[in-house]
Write an enzyme that holds these catalytic residues in place. Structure first.
Site: not given
Length: 451
Positions: A262, A264-267, A287, A331, A384
């Protein structure tokens, strides 16, 4: 009437958050850049926006008491102006004339002159009492101890209770007030120097935990040359540790295939991709939302080789590519209760009903990731959020239904972090804003035993 750009932008962001579910942390930097604000004005609009969003329920109660009417009987644009004005008067100690006069001008611009008298009267009523007096009045309206905490620390009651349960699971329920206060503090900007592309010394001082972390003392990170070049990225230290737990828990074998399920956003994809490239592994970043896949493309643009970015539903990868990956980062989509200091509007946007839907999705993604993992492979389950429903059930599912084995994640990170992380007993690692200075990341490594 002229309106100061900093206040107009703060209003525009609050309006977009309220009316179209915009994300302040994505919209505000874009607006600041387009307006070419000075450093001082950028700092002002950032505080106006985030400070108001963090304490929205508190300011709404103040406005209700000062106006003598419920906030749902105030036109939304006018209410947003009053919220911003209340934050200036009660938290920023902006001079009264500046806070009131600028708010009146802003009202004339966004809601018409007919509303200016009301805004002027309400803000002057707020200004007649001290911030401490308003705190007493607001807390006196609470109907329970939890509602009093919710008003004092600007969190919904259901989140107060969820965080208390999560802390209690570590025998730390007495830290609740400290955690809530940390959620309302402006977090420092942390950067990640992508391995092989940049060194920590290029961008600033090392952070406490992450070996690739950089602490930015002040200023706009986009003006750091290495950030502008994509070799250093803005990323919370907790997110860095979530990626490094997977990439550095054991030595990389050349030819390994990795998956960010998963992405996005790619960090995390950028950090994983950099470590993969150094070790001779390859990364696929998946994504489901095409627009977010575009963000992943930009995040990994500086890497060579560049990871493959795939648009698809993570719940199907296990069936489509069974036993195909040596390492997988899951994630998982979650309530984001661990990142309320960075995404303050999320606390007002989520509800307990969201938890049930998200936990169902998390279990589906765990099942897919388990199928896609090779024998001997390593899976990092990350959220998170410290909410107990979003952490332990997925791990239990992975172990009991999908045959994975929980790995002592805190021990795996001992050889990775700059300093030893304060942890509690258990295989998982739970980071906390008030204890670690990071977002509240839950990290659990899981392995599929070779057969």
């Amino acid at each position: 009437m002229s309106v100061q750009p900093a206040r107009r932008i703060a209003f525009e962001v609050l309006d977009a958050v309220r009316s179209s579910d915009a994300y302040a942390n994505l919209l505000l930097p874009t607006k600041i850049e387009r307006a070419r604000l000075s450093t001082a004005d950028a700092a002002l609009t950032t505080e106006l926006t985030y400070g108001t969003l963090r304490r929205l329920n508190y300011y709404d109660r103040v406005v209700e008491l000062a106006a003598g009417r419920p906030v749902d009987r105030i036109d939304p644009p006018v209410l947003d102006v009053l919220r911003i004005g209340a934050h200036q008067l009660l938290a920023m100690r902006t001079p009264s004339h500046a806070a009131v006069d600028e708010s009146v001008s802003l009202t004339a611009s966004v809601a018409g002159r007919s509303a200016t008298g009301f805004v002027n009267a309400v803000l002057r009523a707020i200004d007649r009492s001290t911030p401490e007096e308003w705190t007493g009045r607001v807390l006196a309206t609470a109907r329970s101890d939890d509602e009093r905490l919710a008003l004092e620390h600007a969190h919904p009651v259901w989140i107060i209770r969820a965080l208390r349960r999560a802390l209690a699971a570590e025998d730390r329920a007495d830290e609740l007030a400290e955690l809530l206060a940390a959620d309302n503090a402006s977090p420092r900007v942390a950067l990640a120097a992508l391995p092989g592309l940049a060194g920590v010394e290029e961008a600033g001082e090392p952070t406490r935990w992450s070996p690739v972390g950089v602490a930015l003392a002040s200023g706009d990170p986009s003006r750091v040359p290495a950030v502008a070049a994509g070799r250093v990225r803005v990323q919370d230290e907790g997110s860095q540790l979530a990626a490094l737990a997977l990439s550095r828990a054991r030595a990389i074998e050349p030819g390994e295939r990795w998956l960010d399920l998963c992405a996005g956003p790619g960090g995390k994809s950028a950090l994983l991709g950099a470590d993969a490239a150094l070790g001779g592994a390859t990364l696929v970043a998946n994504e489901v939302v095409p627009a977010r896949a575009g963000l992943v493309e930009r995040a990994v643009a500086a890497l060579d080789p560049r990871p493959e970015v795939r648009v698809g539903d993570g719940r199907t990868i296990g069936d489509e590519q069974p036993a195909a990956f040596d390492r997988i980062l899951l994630d998982a989509p979650c309530t984001g209760l661990g990142a309320l200091r960075r995404r303050p509007e999320a606390r007002w946007r989520k509800s307990p009903a969201d938890v049930a839907a998200l936990t169902a999705l998390q279990l589906e993604l765990v099942a897919s990731a388990a199928k896609a993992l090779k024998p001997g492979g390593l899976l990092a389950y990350v959220t998170c959020s410290p909410h107990l429903a979003e952490t332990r059930p997925a791990v239990q599912e992975a172990v009991e239904r999908h045959g994975l084995v929980a790995v002592d994640t805190a021990s795996a990170l001992r050889g990775v972090t700059r300093e030893p992380l304060p942890t509690v007993d258990g295989a998982h690692l739970q980071l906390w804003p008030h204890r670690h200075g990071t977002d509240g990341m839950f990290i659990q490594l899981l392995a599929r035993v070779n057969r």
